[in-house]
Write a protein that holds these residues in place. Structure first.
Motif, PDB file in Angstrom:
ATOM      1  N   MET A   1      57.381  57.569  35.512  1.00 41.24           N
ATOM      2  CA  MET A   1      56.237  57.027  36.220  1.00 41.24           C
ATOM      3  C   MET A   1      55.966  55.611  35.709  1.00 41.24           C
ATOM      4  SD  MET A   1      52.501  58.702  36.369  1.00 41.24           S
ATOM      5  CE  MET A   1      51.360  58.182  37.548  1.00 41.24           C
ATOM      6  N   ALA A   2      55.797  54.679  36.619  1.00 43.66           N
ATOM      7  CA  ALA A   2      55.545  53.281  36.250  1.00 43.66           C
ATOM      8  C   ALA A   2      54.094  53.115  35.829  1.00 43.66           C
ATOM      9  CB  ALA A   2      55.854  52.373  37.426  1.00 43.66           C
ATOM     10  N   ARG A   3      53.874  52.243  34.884  1.00 41.25           N
ATOM     11  CA  ARG A   3      52.520  51.947  34.426  1.00 41.25           C
ATOM     12  C   ARG A   3      52.109  50.572  34.924  1.00 41.25           C
ATOM     13  NH1 ARG A   3      50.700  54.003  28.825  1.00 41.25           N
ATOM     14  NH2 ARG A   3      51.109  56.198  29.139  1.00 41.25           N
ATOM     15  N   SER A   4      50.839  50.433  35.210  1.00 42.10           N
ATOM     16  CA  SER A   4      50.300  49.152  35.664  1.00 42.10           C
ATOM     17  C   SER A   4      49.120  48.763  34.789  1.00 42.10           C
ATOM     18  CB  SER A   4      49.821  49.239  37.105  1.00 42.10           C
ATOM     19  OG  SER A   4      50.879  49.566  37.962  1.00 42.10           O
ATOM     20  N   ILE A   5      48.957  47.487  34.631  1.00 41.70           N
ATOM     21  CA  ILE A   5      47.783  46.963  33.941  1.00 41.70           C
ATOM     22  C   ILE A   5      46.936  46.261  34.989  1.00 41.70           C
ATOM     23  CG2 ILE A   5      46.923  45.327  32.240  1.00 41.70           C
ATOM     24  CD1 ILE A   5      49.480  45.800  30.659  1.00 41.70           C
ATOM     25  N   VAL A   6      45.693  46.656  35.057  1.00 41.81           N
ATOM     26  CA  VAL A   6      44.772  46.057  36.016  1.00 41.81           C
ATOM     27  C   VAL A   6      43.741  45.265  35.233  1.00 41.81           C
ATOM     28  CG1 VAL A   6      43.081  46.519  37.817  1.00 41.81           C
ATOM     29  CG2 VAL A   6      45.095  47.974  37.615  1.00 41.81           C
ATOM     30  N   ARG A   7      43.544  44.017  35.626  1.00 44.54           N
ATOM     31  CA  ARG A   7      42.485  43.228  35.005  1.00 44.54           C
ATOM     32  C   ARG A   7      41.667  42.581  36.103  1.00 44.54           C
ATOM     33  NH1 ARG A   7      43.431  37.314  33.459  1.00 44.54           N
ATOM     34  NH2 ARG A   7      45.200  36.812  34.756  1.00 44.54           N
ATOM     35  N   PHE A   8      40.395  42.487  35.852  1.00 46.10           N
ATOM     36  CA  PHE A   8      39.489  41.902  36.817  1.00 46.10           C
ATOM     37  C   PHE A   8      39.199  40.471  36.417  1.00 46.10           C
ATOM     38  CE2 PHE A   8      38.919  46.432  37.016  1.00 46.10           C
ATOM     39  CZ  PHE A   8      38.909  46.666  38.382  1.00 46.10           C
ATOM     40  N   VAL A   9      39.260  39.588  37.385  1.00 43.64           N
ATOM     41  CA  VAL A   9      39.012  38.176  37.149  1.00 43.64           C
ATOM     42  C   VAL A   9      37.853  37.759  38.041  1.00 43.64           C
ATOM     43  CG1 VAL A   9      39.992  35.855  37.260  1.00 43.64           C
ATOM     44  CG2 VAL A   9      41.450  37.795  36.653  1.00 43.64           C
ATOM     45  N   LYS A  10      36.864  37.101  37.465  1.00 44.55           N
ATOM     46  CA  LYS A  10      35.732  36.615  38.258  1.00 44.55           C
ATOM     47  C   LYS A  10      36.170  35.426  39.098  1.00 44.55           C
ATOM     48  CE  LYS A  10      31.928  38.112  35.377  1.00 44.55           C
ATOM     49  NZ  LYS A  10      30.635  37.729  34.800  1.00 44.55           N
ATOM     50  N   HIS A  11      35.643  35.375  40.304  1.00 48.42           N
ATOM     51  CA  HIS A  11      35.909  34.271  41.226  1.00 48.42           C
ATOM     52  C   HIS A  11      34.581  33.713  41.723  1.00 48.42           C
ATOM     53  CE1 HIS A  11      39.820  36.243  41.289  1.00 48.42           C
ATOM     54  NE2 HIS A  11      40.313  35.114  41.772  1.00 48.42           N
ATOM     55  N   ARG A  12      34.635  32.526  42.263  1.00 49.96           N
ATOM     56  CA  ARG A  12      33.463  31.931  42.910  1.00 49.96           C
ATOM     57  C   ARG A  12      33.922  31.343  44.241  1.00 49.96           C
ATOM     58  NH1 ARG A  12      33.907  28.224  38.492  1.00 49.96           N
ATOM     59  NH2 ARG A  12      35.134  26.445  39.144  1.00 49.96           N
ATOM     60  N   ILE A  13      32.994  31.293  45.186  1.00 51.16           N
ATOM     61  CA  ILE A  13      33.286  30.731  46.501  1.00 51.16           C
ATOM     62  C   ILE A  13      32.329  29.573  46.746  1.00 51.16           C
ATOM     63  CG2 ILE A  13      31.799  32.403  47.672  1.00 51.16           C
ATOM     64  CD1 ILE A  13      33.879  32.309  49.997  1.00 51.16           C
ATOM     65  N   THR A  14      32.866  28.462  47.201  1.00 50.14           N
ATOM     66  CA  THR A  14      32.075  27.261  47.482  1.00 50.14           C
ATOM     67  C   THR A  14      32.563  26.637  48.785  1.00 50.14           C
ATOM     68  OG1 THR A  14      33.598  25.849  46.239  1.00 50.14           O
ATOM     69  CG2 THR A  14      31.715  26.740  45.027  1.00 50.14           C
ATOM     70  N   GLN A  15      31.759  25.737  49.302  1.00 48.20           N
ATOM     71  CA  GLN A  15      32.202  24.993  50.480  1.00 48.20           C
ATOM     72  C   GLN A  15      33.349  24.084  50.057  1.00 48.20           C
ATOM     73  OE1 GLN A  15      29.199  23.054  52.864  1.00 48.20           O
ATOM     74  NE2 GLN A  15      30.652  21.502  53.500  1.00 48.20           N
ATOM     75  N   HIS A  16      34.376  24.024  50.880  1.00 50.25           N
ATOM     76  CA  HIS A  16      35.528  23.175  50.576  1.00 50.25           C
ATOM     77  C   HIS A  16      35.053  21.729  50.482  1.00 50.25           C
ATOM     78  CE1 HIS A  16      39.402  21.239  50.767  1.00 50.25           C
ATOM     79  NE2 HIS A  16      39.982  22.425  50.656  1.00 50.25           N
ATOM     80  N   PRO A  17      35.383  21.035  49.405  1.00 52.09           N
ATOM     81  CA  PRO A  17      34.832  19.685  49.194  1.00 52.09           C
ATOM     82  C   PRO A  17      35.330  18.627  50.181  1.00 52.09           C
ATOM     83  CG  PRO A  17      36.454  20.211  47.510  1.00 52.09           C
ATOM     84  CD  PRO A  17      36.228  21.469  48.296  1.00 52.09           C
ATOM     85  N   ASP A  18      36.436  18.871  50.862  1.00 50.85           N
ATOM     86  CA  ASP A  18      36.981  17.871  51.785  1.00 50.85           C
ATOM     87  C   ASP A  18      36.555  18.097  53.232  1.00 50.85           C
ATOM     88  OD1 ASP A  18      38.316  16.735  49.622  1.00 50.85           O
ATOM     89  OD2 ASP A  18      40.122  17.936  49.959  1.00 50.85           O
ATOM     90  N   THR A  19      35.582  18.998  53.456  1.00 51.25           N
ATOM     91  CA  THR A  19      35.160  19.295  54.828  1.00 51.25           C
ATOM     92  C   THR A  19      33.646  19.208  54.956  1.00 51.25           C
ATOM     93  OG1 THR A  19      34.967  21.665  54.409  1.00 51.25           O
ATOM     94  CG2 THR A  19      37.117  20.859  55.159  1.00 51.25           C
TER      95      THR A  19
END
Length: 75
Positions: A1-19
Motif C-alpha cells: 500500500m502506498a503512503r502519502s503525506i498531506v500538508r495544508f498550505v494557507k493561500h490568499r486571494i486578491t484582485q490581480h494587480p494588472d487588471t
C-alpha cells in the motif's frame, strides 16, 4: 500500500494587480436588448441605466462587476 503525506498550505486571494474591475449592466425589460457600455467607472454605468429608464420607463437592470483574481501561497 502506498503512503502519502498531506500538508495544508494557507493561500490568499486578491484582485490581480494588472487588471481593473469592469462594470456592466443590461435591461431586464421583456424584449429589450439594451446594454450599457462596459466601463471601469461604476457611476458611469449607473448613469447610463438611469438615462435608459428616463427614455423608456424600464427600471430593472442586471448589473455585473467583473474582476480577475490571483491566488498565492500565504507564506
Amino acid at each position: 500500500m502506498a503512503r502519502s503525506i498531506v500538508r495544508f498550505v494557507k493561500h490568499r486571494i486578491t484582485q490581480h494587480p494588472d487588471t481593473d474591475v469592469t462594470f456592466e449592466a443590461e435591461c431586464l425589460a421583456y424584449e429589450c436588448e439594451w446594454k450599457a457600455s462596459p466601463s471601469t467607472d461604476g457611476a458611469a454605468v449607473d448613469i447610463e441605466c438611469m438615462s435608459h429608464t428616463g427614455r423608456t420607463g424600464h427600471g430593472s437592470f442586471r448589473r455585473l462587476c467583473t474582476s480577475f483574481a490571483l491566488v498565492e501561497r500565504a507564506e
